[in-house]
Structures are given as structure tokens and as C-alpha cells.
Design a protein around this motif. Structure first.
Motif: not given
Length: 1447
Positions: A95-114
């Protein structure tokens, strides 16, 4: 057909209700998020069959909100409601936790094509972009963070713009394309490779705004809509961005190259209010929505069209069943929908024949539903295995597609209906049974006594006892393939095959070496087992004994088959001598060949369905004649299944599909273009095509071949209209399924008789074997053996069946024998009559018609393009629409005939209205419609008035006349413009005046003739003659004139009539003795010229004689011509007399007359005098005549015509003389060049010397050339002398004169004259003149260098006794005078001048001395120079003046 196995996920007990699920795009790993309002949420991973991955469990007290898989790596991005983003790696569970950038509910996650970029967004509008390495690990902190102040809803990456195709450029560079090579060179522009993935993306917010973020993470506002944005779609092929809002408002924007967006379409999507909306879209521009209704809606964004797909209750759906969610698989082209009653509906995109992958409703075919219970709220396709995950509110089920299992053996067939149910058919008893298993059935194998099923983990054997199935054994086994023979089961393990009892006890092991590989394929036929391995080895075992015994050694097919990837299927025949193999190539695509391994010969051959031919070296006698359909019906196809007959070792069948349909293992079952191909396979004759026919509609796939039937599985939900029930006294029975309810067992297997056994399905074995042998020998072309095999058969049905076979094989000679044995004389006669047709197919079609094989006849006529016969066939069989279509499109020459025949048919059927229209189309309505409607006068009258056709008016008028309605008849006759009938009726009614007016006004000949007959009958001769004349019935008018003495009218009428009437009138005048001039004129006009001339001479009618003579020509009687010519000579008309003499071929008299009377001979007259026929004149006489004509032309000054005639007479010398007199230089030169005679060349050159050749160099060259060609060097020398004298006298050019004299000397030296003495004197004179001129020329050339020596040489020349005319004295003295004047010795110069004047007292010294020297002498000596020259000057001036005054 495919069935779907559903596996429930093995969720841990602590898991809550599943809320979200997502598949990895390539790996069979499913992520499921579960949540609870009290205990938080957890995320778990599951494998293909629902197996739980313990190491990847993640649980938090917060709710998971978003799940996104890395597009390549097994890394899952998780978004939580507290703003935390975690990367979970499978299968390690890191498990890798991303640095705390967001403080509210995550509504968006999207990967680029590669997967090199990850975009995260939250409820507050914060967006971050992260960089990920190639292993899916996070690299450092976020690249950028943007604040949009509004909740983020959607994100979509824009695909990269295509760069230069490096491979294509490389190929172009190698082939010599310099521009492509420069793109690789450092000199050229840098090569734009294009980014490996698109890094720019669009992100939307809840307030309806869309922002664009470029590859450098710079953001800017792109567009704005009303309402929150629910979905962003990007249409790559049109570069269009589609936006769907929460209110289902669809907007489309075109994206400019600089980043701008322009709206071009906006539409409101239909939906049910208050329901959640599930939206998916396909790559070809289809937008699909499910809004909790009973239908799903599809919008075609490219075609701007929309339609709906609904559920079908006949397939198992219920009324009121709602669709909650949808999912689309592009790889399988299947649209799945989850319903409120726990069913999954699937629509398969089916390509129509000749169509394209469009999006019309007719192309979506609803399949049988899969039931999973509950309320399906979420669906998703995923992984490279195309798995479907379904959330039914309680748990998640994974659906895996499995090809329907089916098997046939020993008259028992089993077909899978559902994952756990089979339909079993016993054809020997006609019993239908249903088998319900407690496991997912992945395979089935049947024998006459048992049914064996297996799931890959378990094998169960059921015994067939009467009308029941009894479980006789079940044991665990991981074998994915099982075969059964008798009481033995054959299962596979690595490097061996186990032979087991029905209870699972291993009785024997068949081991395989490591090189031979692992067994993967098993097939049993009679007592032989064939095994295929994963290393492309095959082995055959004999099972007839207690233990299996190897029938042959292992065969490595890798050595025999090129490009072999893996074995797909192996089957052996009934005696184990042949093994058929289907393979896949190295690239994974199915091969379009069927391979055959001959066990005894140890050889491999093949039949290539791509070209429709067997392998090279396998002969097929008369292949081009007997099997013309092979290259068309079999070309471009691929085999998908194959079977051997269970008893006939030679018979093989294969199911083929077009090349474009073979890529999917299941899609070919939905293909309509499936052909079933039957082959004979023998060692002696190789592979022989026996039959090829399309698979009947309503049938799924081929199951087996067991003579006399093919066995097919049926499509579910479709009835088989041609289903053949096995003969049995007992009705079909069924057993109860395990749940105890009555089972409706569909008949899933249907059989079709082989082509050779239609009508003979129940024949005995001897007849069956005879038919097979007949078919085999017929295929190889051995007629003797074919007839020998059936000679004992007496059944007419068998002979008829063989005749039908001859239609397929196109063997007309065999068909005649069959018809004879059938005793059908009518068919034999029709076949005999059809032999006149040049196309063999047309003859076979007639045979097919006589045998009732109408479809075959139709195909044959179409094949040979005999559309006329096809049209006739359609008419005879009552297929009028096809007949009309054929006539209109292909057989237009018979179009009207077809219309007429159809109209006759409709009339016979009582449909007179439609018949009337087709009579009109056939252009026969003028006769046929009145005939058809003659009993219905009211309708006929309406039709007549409606059509306004003259012919119909006439028919109707005749009908009215027959009914004595004369007034109405007259009206319709007038409308029809039938003037004869009008006059006839008026005469009948006594209206003669009206009849006369009609005849005079219209000029109708028939009407005038009828009226003339009427007047003649009433003795009104004058009117009768008048109307006979208008009718051009001149013989009748002449007859009346002769009878009544109307001589004046007789002459005019005779001239208007034919020759026979003219002759009769002339005889009449001659007999009467009056108006002899008229008799002569009529004889002449009628062509009796001799009679006319004789009568003219007798009666001394000279004016008539002149008129007759004008029509005389060379074809007239020579005696008449001579007599007429004498007449014209007597009356001094010599030109006419000459023409008649020439026509009479008296050429000498005609020429004599021309000479005596000075008549000009024209070229036309001269040509007429020349005859080429030796019968009229001999060749010598002809030449003499030509010369006489030419002499006459010379006397008349017509030199060109004289030249022509002299030439035709062969006297070219006279011809040249005549031409010389004409003075036509161009023709003289041409004639001399063409004739190429010495005399003519000399004559032409002499003539040319008389012209001004000094000013025309071309004439000069021609003269020299002609003298040279004429071999007259003495004349040429004389011409050169003349040239030299001209150069001296006119131009004082002694250099050119010297050259000319030198040439003259050369020519004279070559001359061989008769007078040698004169020639030598002439040569000496020329030599002397050349010497003198050379000295003078030398002196003049020496003067600039040594004036004294030049003067001395000139003075010595003056002492020469015969200086002039070689060198003129004046020129020599002039040279000295000029010299002394230049030296200032004017006294000496003056003395020389005086000496010149004494020597040449008559010459003007100004010709020899320049004006400047004379003036200097006058000035220095004080002497007037006009003194001695006055006389000459005055004389010269007088001469000039005289010349000027000459007019």
C-alpha cells in the motif's frame, strides 16, 4: 451459442454490502468496494472464479468513494471520503498512501492511457497531478495542484495526436524515397515521433464548467454548460467532446487546434425522472443510457439517430422488468443490461450479409438471459478474458462465457441449455430427456448407454436406461477434456492419459514423453482413440481389446505443417486410417486448411478452403468440369469444426465460415453464411469434394455425420420447421428435473438428410452402401463402377434420388440412365429437348425442373446467366414477381412478353383491373382489353373514353357499327381518324357529298379508292378517275380512260404510273395512230429505248430523238449508239456524237472526229476512251490509242493531259517533251526524278539551264544532280564552264570561276566521247584557261605582300597570246591602273589606260577601273576622262532610257 457460468465472490464475513466494482483492463482481477454507514468500508480483490485474495484486503473507518485500476500494472488507486488516496498493488498487497493534498471526499481518480500520470480531485475542487514510473510506483510529490472551488465530477484524457509512423518511413527510405530518408537525416527537419500517450486532459466541475489541462499541467477554462456535468465523452475520430449533464442534456463541441471549443449540437436525452442514470458509450459513437425503464436508449452521435432496445418476454423476461444498468464489450460486441428481477440481458451485434458495422436496431439480437437473482444495480466488463461482473445489491457475481457443450455419438445427442442443464435426445427411440446437474457443465460426452459431464474439477457419469438417467459414478478430476468408449473414461493429466472406470478407478495409463508433450485433445470414433498434445504430436490407439494398444507411433506435425501454432481439434475415422486436424497458426489465427494424416502411408495432406482446392499432388479427375462451384462457394473460407462418419471410413464433413468470421470461437455460430462441406478421403484418390451446401437457417452448429443424416444443434428460441422426428411407436418422453417441476424440454438437435439420401432416409444398409459407392465412383468419374454398384437396385425412389444427385454433380449422362429406370418419359423428352442449349447448366436445370428441384434449377439458370430461361421458369412455376423482376433487370428483350403472359394469368384469375394495367405495359391493350371487357360494355366504354387511343376508338366504332348505331360509330371513326370507315359509312348512308369532302380533305388513299369504286359503280367516270388518281390507283384510272377515250388524261396518268402501265398506254397510242410523240415519250419513260428510237426514226421525231439520246450510255445497244451518233453528226452536234461513239466503244472514230472538228479533249473524255478490258482492245492497240490521244492533246496545247497519256502509253520521252512545253518546272523535276531515265534527266537539266539558275541555288543543285544522274559529264562540264564565265563576267570572281573550271575539267576527263581528238583539244583549252586564271588569282592574292611581283606577273599575263576570255584584258589592265594610281605613277597609269582603250575601243573602261582611280587620274593629269568614253556613255544612257521606256 455461448452460456455464462456465474461465480459468486468468496467475500469474507466481515465484508459489507458491495457498493462499487471495477475490473483491471487486462488481468482477471476484480476490485470490489463495500461500505457500511456504521463500520466504514473495505476494498477486496477477487480472481476469475471469485477466489478471494487475502493479501489485498484494505479496511478503513471511512467510506471508499472511487476505484481506478492502472491501465497496465496491477495497481489499484483508491479514493476515500476523508481525502486519502491509496495505491494498492496486487498480489503483494503493498500500500502506498499519497501525500495529504486533499482534505475532502475524493470524487475523481483517472489514469493516463499508459499510466504515467494520475489525476486526483476532491469535493472542494482541488485537483492534483501525480507522476508514476513504469512499475506503477509514485515518483515524488505532485507535479501541480489546481483549485477550481467547485466539486470535480469527471475527468477524461485526450488521446495523443498521431506522430510520424517510423516503421512506414523506414520502409519508404529503404525503397528509395529521399524525402523519407531526409526525415531520418540530421539535415532534415526533426522527426516528430509523437508522445507515447496523451497527457492533456479535460476536467469538469459541478457548476457546469469544463477546464482544459495541457501536457505541461497548465489549465484554462474551455466551455460552460447549464447544470452539473455527469459524463464527458471524447470522440477521437471526429475530434469532438461530448458533455452530458445531470438533466441529461447532451452537447457536442468541436475542438480547435488552438484549444478552443465550438458547440455544434445540443439535444435533450429522454429519461425517466427521479431515477439513477447509467451511461456508457462505444468507440463508434453510440451513447447508451439506462434510466430505470423497460428499455435502454441508444443515440448515434455520428449519424444523429436514436432508437431503443426492449426486453422480449418469449425469451424468459417478465412484464414490468426494469433495466437498471448497462455495460458494453467492444471486443465481443455485446451490450449487457442488468434488470430489477435479477436477470442479465445481452444483445449481440449481428452483421447483416453485405452490411457494415452500423448501428441500426435490426443488428442487435437479444440473447437468452442469465439469471443471478436479486436486483442488478451495476455491471462491468473487464480483463482480457472479457469477464462480466454484476452487483445484485447483496453480493457480486462474476460471469464467464463458455461455449455451449454438445456431443453426438451412436444415435444419442446431448446439447447444453444452461450452465447446469442438458437436453438429451435418443434418436433410436425418439425419447427426449433433460439432465440437471449440480455443477457447471464444461463438457459432455455421450454413448448409446451413458452421458458423461465434467466441470474441470468433477466428472459425473449418468447411465441411460430406457427413459431415465441414473447417476452411476462421480469422482473429482481436473481434466478439462474427457472421452468415453464403452465402459471406459479417458481423462488427461500432464504427460499421460488415464483410462478410468465410471467410478473414477484408473485402469490403465497411456504415457507421453516430454518431447511428445501433454495431452490436450481427445476424440473417439468407433474403436479408435486419437490424442493431440500441446507440442503438436498426435497418437492413435486401438480400443477394440481389453487394453488400449498403440495403433501407430507418435507423429510430430511440426515437421509437416508450416506455421503451426497449436492443435485446435483432432478427429479420426472409423478404422483409424485417417486423422483430420484443425490448427491455429503461430499468430493465433485459425488456419484455413484442414489437414489429413494418413496413418498407413505416414503422410500429411490438406484441403485449403481459402482457394477451395486440395493440396498439390492430389488429383481430381475432370475437376474443372464436374465441380465448377468449388472455387466460388469454397473460396475465402475457414473451417471451424469437422467430423468423420461413425461407420463410413471415407466420408468426412467440415463446417466452414467466411474468413472474416472465424476470429471468434462463438461468433461464427451467429453467422448466416455457413457452408457444410462433405469430402471423400481415400489413399488412392486423395480428397474429393462430394457436396457443399449452406447450413439451414434456424440451426446452430454441426454436431456429427452419421449416414444418412447430418446432425445439427438448434438455436434456442427458434423452432425448426423441418425437424425430423425419429420413427417410434412411443411418444417422446421426458424425465423430471431435480427440482421436481415439469420440464419443457426443447428439441435442441435436428437432422438433415445427405444430398444423396433425400427420400431414402429409411432405406436398408445394402441400399445405403450402394448409394455411397455410387456417389464415390461418381465423384471420381468412374462411371462403370458407379453403375455396377447400383445395378441390382430396382426401387424407383432410389433411381430418382440418384437422378437428384446428378443435378448436384451435373452428370447428364448418368441422369439419362436414371430417368430411363424411373420410367419418366416426359422428363427424358424434356432433357432431350434441352440439349439444344449451349450451356450445360441450362440442361441440368431442365433436369432439376423435371425432378421438382426448383431451387436448384433457379440457381443453375442464374449461374449460367440464362435469364430468358429463368424468366420462363418463373412464369411456369407461378413466381410472377420474380419473373417480372428478372425481365425488367436482365431479360428486357422478353419484357413485354412477360407483361402479356402475366396479364393473361391475372385475367384467368379474375383480376381484370391489374390485368388491364399489364396489358397496357405489354402494349397489347388495344386488342386485348376490348376483348377482355367485351361482355362489360359499360366498363369498356369508360375505358375507351379514358384512353383516347385511335386503335381502341376504331374497335369501339366497329362495335357500334355492328350494333347499327351509325351516328355514334361515325363520331368514334372520326376520333380514330379512320377515314376509310368514315367514307364507307357515308357511302352506305348515301352521304356521297360528305364522303367526297372527307376524301378530298384528308387525301386518304384507301378512302379515295373506296369512293372511286362507288362512283364507277354509278357511272360517274370523271369523279371515278379523279379519286382513282388521288388513291394512286393509276391502272384503274388508265383503264377507265382507255374505255372512255379520255386520251388527254391518259398521258398524265400513264406518266404517274409504273412502267407496265406506261407500256400499255404507249401501245394504245401507237395502235390508235395518233399522238405518236406521246407513244415515243412513254416508251422512253417505260425503259423501252430501242422501241422509242425505232418509232422516233420511223416518224421523224428529231426533238424526241435528242431527248432519248441524252439517256444513252455505255450500257445501251451499240447499234443504237452508232445510229444516234450518225444522226448527231448529220446535224453538226459533234460533241454529243463523240460521247455516243465513245459509249459505243468506237474510240478511233471518236478521236478522228475530235481532230477533224477541233473538239477539245477533256480529261474525262480521255479517260472514257481508255479501256482496260482486253476483250475490247489489245494492249498494243490501247497504247496506240493513248499516243493518238496524247498527240491530239499536244496539238491542242493541253500538255499536262498529253504527258499523262504518253506516260500511260509507256512513252516517257514524249511525255517529258510535252511536259517541257508546259513549262511546269516543279512537275518536270518530279517526273524526271520518278522516271529515273538518263535521257529524261538530261532533258530536264537542259530545260533548267534556260531558267534563272544564277539566282536560285536549288535549281543549280538540281541541274548538277540531273547531269550526274544522266551520266552526261560533257554536258555537266559545259555547265560548269558557263558557271565560270558568269562568275567572271558578272562578278569578276576569278576564285569561283577557277573552282568551276576545275570541276569542268574533272567532268570532261571522265567523259568517254566518240571524238577523242575534239575531247583532247577541249581538255587542253580548259587546262590552259585554268592555268591563266590561276596566275591571275595568284597575282591578286600576292599583291598585298609583294606588289612588284604581282605587277610583273600581271604584265606577263598580258603578253599571253590567248589571254581573253580566260582572263579579261580589261581586268588585267584595270589591276595595273589601280596599282600605279595607288603608287602615284599617274603617267604610267594613264598610259596603261590608253593602251586598254586601244585594245578594247568598244568597252567602257569604267567596267574595269574604279571611279576613285579615274578621278585621281583626271585631277593629276588634267585630262578629262569623258573624252574617250562619251560615245559609250551616251550609248549606255540611251540604252537605259530605252529600257525604261519599254512597256
Amino acid at each position: 451459442m455461448a452460456v455464462y457460468f456465474d461465480h459468486r465472490i468468496e467475500a469474507p464475513e466481515s465484508s459489507n454490502v458491495p457498493s462499487q466494482l471495477t475490473w483491471h483492463s487486462a488481468l482477471p482481477v476484480l476490485a470490489v468496494a463495500s461500505s457500511s454507514l456504521t463500520s466504514g468500508g473495505n476494498v477486496d480483490l477477487y480472481l476469475q472464479q471469485g477466489d478471494y485474495v487475502d493479501s489485498c484486503h484494505l479496511e478503513q473507518p471511512h467510506q471508499p468513494t472511487v476505484l481506478r485500476w492502472h491501465p497496465i500494472k496491477p495497481v489499484l488507486a483508491l479514493g476515500w471520503e476523508n481525502g486519502e488516496v491509496v495505491l494498492l498493488t496486487h498480489p503483494s498487497g503493498d500500500q502506498t498512501v499519497l501525500p495529504s493534498i486533499h482534505t475532502a471526499c475524493i470524487t475523481l481518480l483517472e489514469w493516463s492511457s499508459s499510466g504515467s500520470r494520475l489525476v486526483t480531485g476532491d469535493q472542494t475542487g482541488a485537483l492534483a497531478v501525480w507522476k508514476v514510473d513504469a512499475r506503477g510506483r509514485l515518483q515524488g510529490n505532485h507535479l501541480v495542484k489546481h483549485e477550481y472551488k467547485k466539486p470535480l465530477t469527471c475527468c477524461i484524457f485526450r488521446p495523443a495526436s498521431p506522430g510520424d509512423d517510423v516503421a512506414m518511413l523506414a520502409r519508404a527510405s529503404v525503397s528509395g524515397d529521399e524525402s523519407a530518408l531526409d526525415m531520418f537525416s540530421w539535415k532534415g527537419a526533426p522527426l516528430k515521433m509523437g508522445p507515447q500517450e496523451g497527457l492533456a486532459f479535460y476536467v469538469s466541475t459541478a457548476d457546469g464548467k469544463v477546464h482544459s489541462v495541457d501536457e505541461h499541467c497548465k489549465t484554462r477554462a474551455l466551455l460552460s454548460v447549464e447544470g452539473a456535468i455527469k459524463k464527458l465523452l471524447y470522440l477521437e475520430k471526429r475530434d469532438v467532446l461530448a458533455v452530458v449533464t445531470e438533466t441529461l442534456m447532451l452537447s457536442q463541441y468541436t475542438l480547435g487546434p488552438e484549444g478552443g471549443a465550438q458547440e455544434f449540437m445540443k439535444v435533450k436525452l429522454s429519461s425517466k425522472t427521479g431515477q439513477n442514470v447509467d451511461i456508457v458509450w462505444t468507440e463508434n459513437g453510440l451513447l447508451i443510457t439506462a434510466t430505470g425503464e423497460q428499455v435502454i436508449r441508444l443515440w448515434d452521435l455520428d449519424g444523429d439517430d436514436n432508437y431503443v432496445l426492449s426486453l422480449n418476454e418469449t425469451l424468459g423476461f417478465e412484464r414490468g422488468e426494469m433495466i437498471n444498468c448497462v455495460a458494453y464489450s467492444a471486443a465481443k460486441e455485446i451490450l449487457a443490461a442488468g434488470t430489477s428481477h435479477g436477470r442479465i440481458a445481452m444483445w449481440k451485434m449481428v452483421l447483416q450479409p453485405g452490411g457494415s458495422r452500423g448501428d441500426t436496431k435490426a443488428q442487435w439480437k437479444l440473447q437468452t438471459p442469465t439469471e443471478i437473482e436479486g436486483n442488478v444495480i451495476q455491471l462491468q466488463w473487464g480483463s482480457s478474458l472479457n469477464l462480466l461482473a454484476a452487483n445484485n445489491s447483496n453480493t457480486v457475481r462474476i460471469l464467464c462465457e463458455h461455449v455451449m457443450s454438445a456431443h453426438f455419438s451412436q444415435q444419442v445427442a446431448a446439447v447444453q441449455l444452461t450452465p447446469t442443464q442438458l437436453s438429451v435426445t435418443l434418436f433410436t427411440t425418439g425419447v427426449h430427456l433433460a439432465l440437471q446437474s449440480d455443477m457447471h457443465i464444461k463438457g459432455v460426452c455421450v454413448t448409446k448407454d451413458s452421458v458423461t459431464v465434467w466441470s474441470g474439477k468433477q466428472v459425473t457419469v449418468y447411465e441411460l436406461s430406457g427413459t431415465a438417467l441414473r447417476n452411476t459414478g462421480s469422482f473429482p478430476c481436473d481434466s478439462h477434456v474427457v472421452a468415453v468408449h464403452g465402459e471406459n473414461l479417458y481423462t488427461v493429466e500432464p504427460n499421460r492419459v488415464q483410462i478410468r472406470t465410471p467410478q473414477g478407478t484408473v485402469k490403465q495409463l497411456l504415457t507421453f514423453s516430454k518431447a511428445e508433450g501433454n495431452p490436450v485433445l481427445l476424440s473417439v470414433c468407433q474403436s479408435y482413440l486419437v490424442i493431440g498434445t500441446d507440442t503438436a504430436h498426435i497418437r492413435v490407439f486401438d480400443l477394440s481389446r481389453r487394453d488400449a494398444k498403440a495403433h501407430c507411433s507418435a507423429k510430430n506435425l511440426m515437421d509437416q505443417i508450416a506455421n503451426l501454432g497449436a492443435l485446435k481439434s483432432v478427429k479420426c475415422n472409423a478404422n483409424g486410417s485417417q486423422v483430420s486436424i484443425l490448427i491455429s497458426q503461430v499468430n493465433g489465427r485459425p488456419d484455413h486448411k484442414v489437414y489429413f494424416y494418413d496413418v498407413e502411408m505416414d503422410t500429411v495432406t490438406h484441403f485449403d478452403f481459402f482457394v477451395g482446392r486440395p493440396s498439390t499432388g492430389i488429383s481430381q479427375p475432370e475437376e474443372s468440369e464436374r465441380q465448377p462451384f468449388q472455387g466460388t462457394e469454397l473460396g475465402g473460407r475457414c473451417p471451424v469444426s469437422h467430423f468423420w462418419d461413425e461407420s463410413e471410413t471415407r466420408l468426412f464433413v467440415c463446417e466452414t465460415v467466411p474468413i472474416s468470421s472465424e476470429s471468434s470461437s462463438t461468433s461464427f455460430m451467429d453467422t448466416t453464411d455457413v457452408s457444410v462441406v462433405t469430402l471423400f478421403c481415400t489413399q488412392e484418390h486423395g480428397l474429393l469434394l462430394q457436396d457443399c451446401y449452406p447450413k439451414p437457417s434456424g440451426l446452430q452448429a454441426l454436431l456429427a455425420l452419421d449416414v444418412p443424416y447430418y446432425y445439427f444443434s438448434c438455436k434456442p428460441g427458434e423452432s425448426d420447421p423441418a425437424e425430423i422426428s425419429a420413427p417410434t411407436s412411443a411418444p417422446p418422453q421426458q424425465i423430471q428435473p431435480s427440482n421436481g417441476s415439469a420440464a419443457q424440454i426443447p428439441h435442441m438437435v435436428s437432422r438433415r438428410a445427405l444430398r444423396d439420401f433425400v427420400g431414402l432416409e429409411n432405406c436398408e444398409k445394402a441400399t445405403r452402401d450402394a448409394m455411397l459407392n455410387f456417389s464415390f465412383y461418381l465423384t471420381i468419374g468412374n462411371m462403370d463402377e458407379a453403375f455396377k454398384s447400383i445395378k441390382l437396385i430396382k426401387s424407383k425412389a432410389v433411381w430418382e434420388n440418384m437422378a437428384r444427385m446428378c443435378v448436384k454433380t451435373r452428370q447428364l449422362d448418368v441422369a439419362r440412365v436414371c430417368l430411363g429406370n424411373m420410367g419418366t418419359a416426359r422428363a427424358a423428352k424434356a432433357l432431350k429437348e434441352a440439349e439444344v442449349e449451349p450451356e450445360p447448366e441450362a440442361q441440368v436445370a431442365m433436369l432439376a425442373i423435371q425432378l421438382g428441384m426448383l431451387e436448384d434449377a433457379e440457381k443453375l439458370y442464374k449461374c449460367c446467366q440464362r435469364h430468358d430461361l429463368l424468366n420462363y421458369f418463373y412464369q411456369a412455376s407461378g413466381q410472377w414477381q420474380q419473373a417480372l423482376e428478372t425481365a425488367e433487370n436482365h431479360d428486357r428483350i422478353h419484357l413485354r412478353t412477360t407483361y402479356y403472359n402475366y396479364a393473361k394469368y391475372l385475367e384467368s384469375m379474375g383480376d381484370k383491373t391489374l390485368a388491364l394495367s399489364y396489358y397496357e405495359k405489354s402494349d397489347t391493350h388495344r386488342v386485348e382489353v376490348p376483348r377482355m371487357l367485351q361482355d362489360d360494355t359499360t366498363s369498356l366504354e369508360i375505358y375507351v373514353n379514358k384512353k383516347k387511343d385511335k386503335n381502341i376508338y376504331k374497335w369501339w366504332a366497329q362495335y357500334l357499327e355492328s350494333q347499327s348505331d351509325m351516328d355514334s360509330a361515325l363520331c368514334f371513326y372520326e376520333s380514330a381518324q379512320d377515314y376509310l370507315s368514315l367514307v364507307r359509312v357515308h357511302c352506305y348512308m348515301g352521304n356521297i357529298q360528305k364522303a367526297s369532302e372527307i376524301a378530298n380533305d384528308t387525301g386518304d388513299r384507301a378512302a379515295s379508292y373506296h369512293l372511286a369504286r362507288h362512283y364507277e359503280g354509278h357511272d360517274d367516270i370523271k369523279q371515278a378517275v379523279h379519286f382513282y388518281t388521288r388513291a394512286q390507283a393509276y391502272n384503274n384510272a388508265i383503264r377507265l380512260c382507255k374505255e372512255t377515250g379520255l386520251d388527254d388524261q391518259l398521258m398524265n396518268l400513264a406518266l404517274l404510273s409504273n412502267a407496265e402501265d406506261m407500256m400499255e398506254a404507249a401501245c394504245y397510242y401507237e395502235e390508235k395512230g395518233t399522238h405518236m410523240d406521246r407513244a415515243v415519250a412513254l416508251y422512253h419513260k417505260a425503259g423501252y429505248v430501242s422501241k422509242a428510237l425505232e418509232l422516233a426514226f420511223t416518224t421523224q421525231q428529231f426533238s424526241a430523238l435528242q431527248l432519248i439520246a441524252e439517256d444513252l450510255n455505255e450500257y445501251s445497244d451499240p447499234a443504237l449508239l452508232a445510229r444516234c451518233s450518225d444522226f448527231f453528226i448529220t446535224h453538226s452536234q459533234y460533241e454529243k456524237a463523240v460521247e455516243l461513239l465513245v459509249a459505243a466503244k468506237k474510240y478511233h472514230e471518236a478521236l478522228e472526229l475530235c481532230v477533224n472538228q477541233s473538239l477539245t479533249i477533256t480529261e474525262e473524255l480521255a479517260e472514257r476512251m481508255i479501256v482496260t478490258d482486253s476483250k475490247d482492245l489489245s494492249e498494243d492497240a490501247r497504247k496506240e490509242l493513248l499516243e493518238r490521244i496524247a498527240d491530239c492533246c499536244m496539238r491542242q496545247g493541253n500538255y499536262h493531259l498529253a504527258t499523262k497519256k504518253y506516260t500511260q502509253a509507256g512513252n516517257k520521252l514524249k511525255a517529258m517533251r510535252a511536259l517541257l512545253k508546259s513549262g511546269d518546272t516543279e512537275k518536270i523535276v518530279f517526273f524526271a526524278s520518278v522516271c529515273r531515265q538518263k535521257e529524261l534527266f538530261i532533258m530536264a537539266a537542259n530545260y533548267l539551264q534556260s531558267l534563272d539558275w544564277r539566282k536560285n541555288p536549288e535549281i543549280l543543285k538540281t541541274i548538277i544532280g540531273f547531269y550526274t544522274k544522266g551520266r552526261a559529264p560533257d554536258l555537266l562540264a559545259g555547265f560548269y564552264e558557263a558557271c565560270a564565265q558568269v562568275e567572271i563576267d558578272d562578278y569578276q570572281n576569278y576564285e569561283k570561276a577557277l573552282d568551276a573550271l576545275t570541276e569542268a575539267f574533272k567532268c570532261l576527263s571522265k567523259a568517254k566521247g566518240t571524238s577523242t581528238g575534239q575531247q583532247e583539244v577541249r581538255l587542253a583549252d580548259l587546262q590552259h584557261r585554268v592555268t591563266l586564271i590561276k596566275k591571275f588569282v595568284h597575282a591578286r592574292r600576292l599583291y598585298p605582300e609583294d606588289p612588284g611581283e604581282a605587277v610583273r606577273l600581271c604584265e606577263s599575263l598580258l603578253e599571253e597570246p590567248e589571254l581573253d576570255p580566260a582572263v579579261r584584258m580589261g581586268d588585267a589592265f584595270g589591276f595595273l591602273v589601280e596599282h600605279h594610281c595607288q603608287q602615284g605613277n599617274f603617267q604610267v597609269a594613264y598610259r596603261k589606260l590608253e593602251e586598254l582603250q586601244k585594245l578594247l575601243p568598244t568597252q567602257n573602261v569604267r567596267y574595269y577601273v574604279s571611279q576613285a582611280s579615274l578621278e585621281s587620274l583626271q585631277k593629276e593629269m588634267g585630262v578629262s576622262m569623258d573624252r574617250g568614253d562619251s560615245r559609250h556613255i551616251v550609248k549606255e544612257e540611251d540604252e537605259v532610257e530605252e529600257d525604261l521606256t519599254v512597256p
